[in-house]
Design an enzyme around this catalytic site. Structure first.
Site, PDB file in Angstrom:
ATOM      1  N   SER A  62       0.790  -1.242   0.000  1.00  0.00           N
ATOM      2  CA  SER A  62       0.000   0.000   0.000  1.00  0.00           C
ATOM      3  C   SER A  62       0.816   1.284   0.000  1.00  0.00           C
ATOM      4  O   SER A  62       0.257   2.356  -0.249  1.00  0.00           O
ATOM      5  CB  SER A  62      -0.926   0.033   1.210  1.00  0.00           C
ATOM      6  OG  SER A  62      -2.117  -0.618   0.903  1.00  0.00           O
ATOM      7  N   LYS A  65       0.446   3.359  -2.940  1.00  0.00           N
ATOM      8  CA  LYS A  65      -0.768   4.162  -3.165  1.00  0.00           C
ATOM      9  C   LYS A  65      -0.446   5.658  -3.169  1.00  0.00           C
ATOM     10  O   LYS A  65      -1.129   6.444  -3.820  1.00  0.00           O
ATOM     11  CB  LYS A  65      -1.829   3.847  -2.099  1.00  0.00           C
ATOM     12  CG  LYS A  65      -2.418   2.422  -2.224  1.00  0.00           C
ATOM     13  CD  LYS A  65      -3.445   2.138  -1.136  1.00  0.00           C
ATOM     14  CE  LYS A  65      -4.272   0.884  -1.374  1.00  0.00           C
ATOM     15  NZ  LYS A  65      -3.589  -0.383  -1.218  1.00  0.00           N
ATOM     16  N   TYR A 187      -3.815  -2.556 -10.467  1.00  0.00           N
ATOM     17  CA  TYR A 187      -3.720  -2.343  -9.016  1.00  0.00           C
ATOM     18  C   TYR A 187      -2.763  -3.360  -8.361  1.00  0.00           C
ATOM     19  O   TYR A 187      -1.887  -2.992  -7.573  1.00  0.00           O
ATOM     20  CB  TYR A 187      -5.129  -2.432  -8.390  1.00  0.00           C
ATOM     21  CG  TYR A 187      -5.109  -2.448  -6.879  1.00  0.00           C
ATOM     22  CD1 TYR A 187      -4.994  -1.261  -6.155  1.00  0.00           C
ATOM     23  CD2 TYR A 187      -5.176  -3.643  -6.164  1.00  0.00           C
ATOM     24  CE1 TYR A 187      -4.956  -1.276  -4.765  1.00  0.00           C
ATOM     25  CE2 TYR A 187      -5.137  -3.663  -4.780  1.00  0.00           C
ATOM     26  CZ  TYR A 187      -5.025  -2.482  -4.086  1.00  0.00           C
ATOM     27  OH  TYR A 187      -4.963  -2.496  -2.713  1.00  0.00           O
ATOM     28  N   TYR A 239      -4.441   3.935   7.639  1.00  0.00           N
ATOM     29  CA  TYR A 239      -5.814   3.414   7.709  1.00  0.00           C
ATOM     30  C   TYR A 239      -6.484   3.822   9.018  1.00  0.00           C
ATOM     31  O   TYR A 239      -6.387   4.986   9.404  1.00  0.00           O
ATOM     32  CB  TYR A 239      -5.844   1.885   7.544  1.00  0.00           C
ATOM     33  CG  TYR A 239      -4.807   1.351   6.622  1.00  0.00           C
ATOM     34  CD1 TYR A 239      -4.885   1.639   5.270  1.00  0.00           C
ATOM     35  CD2 TYR A 239      -3.733   0.605   7.072  1.00  0.00           C
ATOM     36  CE1 TYR A 239      -3.932   1.177   4.389  1.00  0.00           C
ATOM     37  CE2 TYR A 239      -2.765   0.145   6.198  1.00  0.00           C
ATOM     38  CZ  TYR A 239      -2.873   0.431   4.862  1.00  0.00           C
ATOM     39  OH  TYR A 239      -1.925  -0.017   4.002  1.00  0.00           O
ATOM     40  N   VAL A 257       1.231  -3.711   3.814  1.00  0.00           N
ATOM     41  CA  VAL A 257       1.205  -5.017   4.480  1.00  0.00           C
ATOM     42  C   VAL A 257       2.478  -5.844   4.233  1.00  0.00           C
ATOM     43  O   VAL A 257       2.624  -6.921   4.795  1.00  0.00           O
ATOM     44  CB  VAL A 257      -0.049  -5.858   4.120  1.00  0.00           C
ATOM     45  CG1 VAL A 257      -1.301  -5.237   4.696  1.00  0.00           C
ATOM     46  CG2 VAL A 257      -0.175  -6.089   2.624  1.00  0.00           C
TER      47      VAL A 257
HETATM   48  N1  GLN Z   1      -2.263  -5.252  -2.016  1.00  0.00           N
HETATM   49  C1  GLN Z   1      -2.761  -5.170  -0.678  1.00  0.00           C
HETATM   50  C2  GLN Z   1      -4.276  -5.367  -0.656  1.00  0.00           C
HETATM   51  O1  GLN Z   1      -4.944  -4.858  -1.510  1.00  0.00           O
HETATM   52  C3  GLN Z   1      -2.371  -3.839  -0.107  1.00  0.00           C
HETATM   53  C4  GLN Z   1      -2.920  -3.639   1.265  1.00  0.00           C
HETATM   54  C5  GLN Z   1      -1.992  -2.918   2.207  1.00  0.00           C
HETATM   55  O2  GLN Z   1      -0.775  -2.863   2.032  1.00  0.00           O
HETATM   56  N2  GLN Z   1      -2.580  -2.452   3.278  1.00  0.00           N
HETATM   57  O3  GLN Z   1      -4.797  -6.012   0.183  1.00  0.00           O
END
Ligand code: GLN
Length: 303
Positions: A62, A65, A187, A239, A257
């Site tokens: 993430s 992003k 994505y 988050y 993650v």
């Molecule tokens: N690719 C992961 C997902 O969509 C990214 C989530 C994350 O890093 N929080 O679940």
């Protein structure tokens, strides 16, 4: 001073085992050793320091992003806000409920729903989204050795049920314009980028430098845009733990993650920390702990 504090905290935290788990919901991520721990700080005056596994590449997930958002924001400017918002979600990064109640408008670009809409925007405005996004990351970091991991993207796609559901749900509200399969493929690829702590800190340094690439002075974002990206990282970057991170660390940050966290001290430095064991919110336990102690002991945060 940074070097001493980083060194001391690294030794202090290195052998601590936190109560958490590696992100095994993406099968390929479960193969990483839980004991990995790396830190790299780069500042805008060309000083840097790394320790531990700071040169080993890991899946940034993430954290990407922020980069995909920056590329879309650079192209669309404020018009982007008709498609998504800037409010903290207070929900899990992959929540479906919020999309239903918010009629397909993601709360912010740093949760999965928001990043899916950003991927949709990039697919609409770029000729070759995959190549151009990678090129954007390479230019920001001044580093050509940045790649997607097709293996991780494929692994995530094979179990990507929630993201598939999310993308289709947003599409049902009309806020995804392209084919959901194309959005999802892009994505998963964007999430699969692999960077070391060193690469990561160098890539994000423009956000500590008012939007300017510190390596060649190219303008990546305007000063105002860079300020705003930092503001969204501060309020939404972790988050439903963004409040906790702000309270404990006091810097704009973004987690993934894969166990990485990047934090930015505007007009000063970028610090990347990697340790794969995650807490229940999906944020790295050791990286959170390290950054809390780091800003406390250096007495430097934006607050
Ligand atoms: N690719 C992961 C997902 O969509 C990214 C989530 C994350 O890093 N929080 O679940």
């Amino acid at each position: 001073m940074y070097k001493q504090v980083i060194n001391k905290l690294y030794q202090e935290l290195k052998n601590i085992k936190y109560n958490g788990e590696i992100a095994s919901y993406i099968p390929e991520l479960a193969t990483v050793s839980a004991s990995k721990f790396g830190i790299y700080l780069a500042d805008i005056s060309n000083n840097s320091f790394g320790i531990g596994d700071f040169e080993e590449k890991f899946s940034i997930q993430s954290i990407s992003k922020v980069l995909s958002f920056c590329l879309a924001y650079k192209n669309l400017g404020e018009a982007i806000w008709t498609r998504l918002g800037v409010e903290p979600s207070g929900s899990a990064f992959n929540s479906l409920i919020q999309i239903e109640t918010n009629n397909g408008i993601p709360r912010n670009p740093f949760i999965n729903s928001g990043a899916l809409v950003i991927c949709d925007i990039l697919i609409s405005i770029l000729k070759n989204p995959r190549e151009e996004f990678l090129e954007f990351c390479r230019e920001a970091s001044n580093n050509n050795k940045i790649y997607y991991s097709e293996k991780i993207a494929k692994s995530e796609k094979s179990v990507g049920y929630r993201n598939i559901a999310l993308c289709n749900l947003i599409k049902s509200f009309g806020n995804i314009k392209n084919d959901p399969n194309d959005i999802l493929d892009f994505y998963f690829l964007v999430c699969s980028i692999e960077l070391s702590c060193k690469d990561l800190a160098e890539t994000f340094l423009f956000l500590a430098n008012y939007g300017k690439n510190p390596f060649n002075n190219n303008i990546i974002l305007t000063k105002s845009q860079a300020k705003r990206v930092n503001a969204i990282m501060q309020t939404c970057g972790l988050y439903d733990e963004s409040g906790e991170f702000t309270y404990k660390v006091g810097l704009p940050g973004k987690s993934g993650v894969g166990g990485g966290i990047i934090a930015i001290n505007p007009n000063n430095y970028c610090i990347a920390v990697w340790s794969p064991v995650l807490n229940k919110k999906g944020n790295s336990c050791k990286a959170m702990d390290f950054l809390e102690k780091f800003t406390t002991e250096t007495d430097l945060s934006i607050f």
